[in-house]
Structure formats: structure tokens, C-alpha cells
Design an enzyme around this catalytic site. Sequence first.
Site, PDB file in Angstrom:
ATOM      1  N   LYS A  83       0.844  -1.204   0.000  1.00  0.00           N
ATOM      2  CA  LYS A  83       0.000   0.000   0.000  1.00  0.00           C
ATOM      3  C   LYS A  83       0.882   1.257   0.000  1.00  0.00           C
ATOM      4  O   LYS A  83       2.106   1.157   0.134  1.00  0.00           O
ATOM      5  CB  LYS A  83      -0.904  -0.020   1.240  1.00  0.00           C
ATOM      6  CG  LYS A  83      -0.133   0.143   2.545  1.00  0.00           C
ATOM      7  CD  LYS A  83      -0.993  -0.185   3.752  1.00  0.00           C
ATOM      8  CE  LYS A  83      -0.190   0.002   5.027  1.00  0.00           C
ATOM      9  NZ  LYS A  83      -0.855  -0.612   6.190  1.00  0.00           N
TER      10      LYS A  83
ATOM     11  N   TYR B  38      13.815  31.279   2.848  1.00  0.00           N
ATOM     12  CA  TYR B  38      12.610  31.914   3.381  1.00  0.00           C
ATOM     13  C   TYR B  38      12.685  32.112   4.889  1.00  0.00           C
ATOM     14  O   TYR B  38      13.163  31.244   5.618  1.00  0.00           O
ATOM     15  CB  TYR B  38      11.394  31.025   3.105  1.00  0.00           C
ATOM     16  CG  TYR B  38      10.951  30.989   1.672  1.00  0.00           C
ATOM     17  CD1 TYR B  38      10.700  32.152   0.951  1.00  0.00           C
ATOM     18  CD2 TYR B  38      10.756  29.764   1.052  1.00  0.00           C
ATOM     19  CE1 TYR B  38      10.270  32.089  -0.363  1.00  0.00           C
ATOM     20  CE2 TYR B  38      10.320  29.685  -0.260  1.00  0.00           C
ATOM     21  CZ  TYR B  38      10.078  30.859  -0.965  1.00  0.00           C
ATOM     22  OH  TYR B  38       9.643  30.788  -2.257  1.00  0.00           O
TER      23      TYR B  38
HETATM   24  C1  PLP Z   1       0.087  -1.545   6.795  1.00  0.00           C
HETATM   25  C2  PLP Z   1      -0.391  -2.773   7.439  1.00  0.00           C
HETATM   26  C3  PLP Z   1       0.480  -3.824   7.733  1.00  0.00           C
HETATM   27  C4  PLP Z   1       1.973  -3.724   7.528  1.00  0.00           C
HETATM   28  O1  PLP Z   1       2.567  -3.155   8.659  1.00  0.00           O
HETATM   29  P1  PLP Z   1       4.163  -2.949   8.756  1.00  0.00           P
HETATM   30  O2  PLP Z   1       4.351  -2.378  10.100  1.00  0.00           O
HETATM   31  O3  PLP Z   1       4.509  -1.983   7.670  1.00  0.00           O
HETATM   32  O4  PLP Z   1       4.781  -4.262   8.547  1.00  0.00           O
HETATM   33  C5  PLP Z   1      -0.045  -4.976   8.258  1.00  0.00           C
HETATM   34  N1  PLP Z   1      -1.376  -5.090   8.501  1.00  0.00           N
HETATM   35  C6  PLP Z   1      -2.242  -4.100   8.245  1.00  0.00           C
HETATM   36  C7  PLP Z   1      -3.677  -4.286   8.534  1.00  0.00           C
HETATM   37  C8  PLP Z   1      -1.786  -2.906   7.722  1.00  0.00           C
HETATM   38  O5  PLP Z   1      -2.650  -1.919   7.492  1.00  0.00           O
END
Ligand code: PLP
Length: 390
Positions: free
Chosen positions: A41, A277
Site C-alpha cells: 500500500k 525563506y
Molecule cells: C500496513 C499494514 C500492515 C503492515 O505493517 P508494517 O508495520 O509496515 O509491517 C499490516 N497489517 C495491516 C492491517 C496494515 O494496514
Amino acid sequence: MDDSRNRLLSWCEVDAAALRHNLNAFRSLLGTEAKLLFVVKANAYGHGLREIAGLTPSLGVDALGVHQLDEAAEVRTAGWTGPVLVLGYTPHARLADGLDLGVEFTVYDATTLGALDRLGRARGLSAPCHLKLETGTNRQGIPGEDLDRFLGIFASSPGLRLAGVSTHFANIEDTTDHGFARGQLDCFRALMARVRAAGFTAAVPHAACSAALLVMPETAFGCARIGIGAYGIWPSRETLASHTSRGEDLLRLRPVLAWKASIAQVKTVPAGAFVGYGCTRRTSRASRIAVLPVGYFEGYDRRFSNLAHVLIRGSRAPVLGRVCMDMFMADVTDIPGVEPEDEAVLIGRQGDEEIRVADLAAIAQTIPYEIVSRLSPQLPRIVVNVDQIT
Ligand SMILES: *Cc1c(COP(=O)(O)O)cnc(C)c1O
């Protein structure tokens, strides 16, 4: 430098061999039964979803995890035909698209299940669902008192299949005290037992994210959902400390991403000149300044102003003044010979020096997840070391 790179202002390099190495390392923590679901994701945590998805056939993962359907479509386009779990919400109007894409759904409401059941029946299939169980995070999930009702829905809905039951830990990255996580684990085990007792023995239980697997390997169950660690980034200092204190071999993770930029200008300014800035910084001596052609729009956080470093000619150059929208300045007074179009490293190694995502997260008082996931999708991602994994 190859001739495509010297046309770019800034780019990310994604190390396929490091990714494969990290995934293998996590695989070694899983029993032979448990599957490895690689979470891609947030544009593959900023590493570039298209590029990462293109590598998946050579990564040895069992499934991919995405937040939403557009990402699922992207990994299908890249050629991934294996399981894809949508971790987030799917609007009712897009459930049919999800079936077309062959995804598995995270579910926690009866309306979604009703709609999926109708769609599944109409197509003569059973939509694969992962029922999210509330164990203390109070984000997604159904509470234990609703479990029997939901299992009843599955039992009476031929258009649905209970493919998995899942939960997610609230307090595992942020602390070395895993009491809360253990409470969630106990709760999950008890709920799982009820799922099994109701006859849903094929439903795969899964709970672990990277940190959970690193500090409480008993959370692996049938599948671990691995994101940040696969990219070679420790979830937190606390996770590293807890993992190390377990006394097993330290899992060696290799950073997958490097962020580079081509210096756009080098100039001399006199002592006493303000830089950037807000006039937040004034030179104490005649200074050589390098102008870098990226800023907070590209994901170089404004909180790095006057605090972070970049690597130029193998040395650390301090960020000078405020980070702008598309540019920032670095002090190269102490680095001889810096020229326009020299390569600067914003994240990654150069010579003996390294800028780690964790260092930048500490400066911005945030977590490494935010630093990488907010790298602009517009930055080109260049995959390197592909030949080492194919
Ligand atoms: C993003 C996510 C993960 C992965 O977590 P990490 O800490 O990046 O390994 C696992 N489970 C769910 C439900 C998530 O949303």
C-alpha cells in the site's frame, strides 16, 4: 551515471536484491506453514507500486496486501496473478470491480457482506472475505459479541467464503512493553477458537505486521502481513531493541530505497548572508551553497530545515535554511570541488556515509513510515540490481 539518470532532477533507486534479501529474512522467521503477505500500500511505502509490483514474480511472496482497489488494479496490470488482500474499505459501488480483479476483501460490516453475497451468487462464486476482529485497536473490526452473528451470515451465504480472520496490533512498534499486544493476542486466540469451533477451519488467521513478527514470532499464525521491514526499514528503535533483546541472531535488513538529486547550482555567498525563506539562517563565514532541486512537494519534509544533512562527494552537507516547495540549500563550504549536476544523496549511502530513513524520521519527529510513504509518486523510481534476483 547512465544517460537516463543525468536527465533527471531527482529520482529514487529501488534495490531489488535488497528487497529479496529482506523478504527472505522475514520468511526465515515464519514457520513452514505460514504465508508471507507483502504489503504494498501507499505506493509500496513510497518505493513505487508499479516498479515493486513488476518485481513480484521474483520475490517469493505468497500474497500482496493493498489498501484499496486502484492499487489492486495496478498490481494486476503489472502481471501479479496471485492473491491480493484489500486491507482497507471497498465502497459498495466497487465491490463488483473487486471481484473482477479477483481480490480478497477485508470485511467488518453486514451491509458489505450482503452486497458481496448477492454479487457472488449472481456470478456463481463465493467472494473471499477476511473478517477483521476487534481486539483493542478500535480501528477496523467487529467486537467479540458480534462474532456469532457474523459467522451466521457466512454459514447462510453461499456467495461468501470466510477465507481468513484477522486483527491488527495497536501498541507494538511504540514500546518495548508488549503487555497490550499480548492482551490482544489472547483475545484473538479466543475469537479464533470460536471461529474454528463453528466449523470454519479453512479460515486463515493472521495478525502480524513487521514489528509483531520481529518481537513476538508466535503472532505468525497462518500468514504475516509484512510491510516496512521488507523495505529494509525497522519499524522503530523500540522494535529493534526488543528484537535484539530476544537474544536470537539479529535480522539483517538492507535498505531498499535511495533518494538522489542532481545539484542545480553551486554558489558563494558572503559571511552574514541570510539563506532562504524566513531568514532563519545566516552564514557565519563566506560559504559555498549547493541548491538542490527538490523540496517538501517531493517529500523532503519542511521539518528538515536547518537540521538534516545530505551526502555530497561522500561528505555530509548540512541543510541550510528552510526547505522550500521544490528546492533547498545545503552548505558545501567544507566539501572541495562540488559542481552543478554532482549527485547528492538525500536518503541512502555515498562513500562511507549513510543517511537513514530513521535519522530523517527522528529529525521530523515522526515515524519512518511517514518519511518514505510521502515521497512524491512523481519522482521517477529506478530499479537496480534486478539481475541479482532473476
Ligand atoms: C500496513 C499494514 C500492515 C503492515 O505493517 P508494517 O508495520 O509496515 O509491517 C499490516 N497489517 C495491516 C492491517 C496494515 O494496514
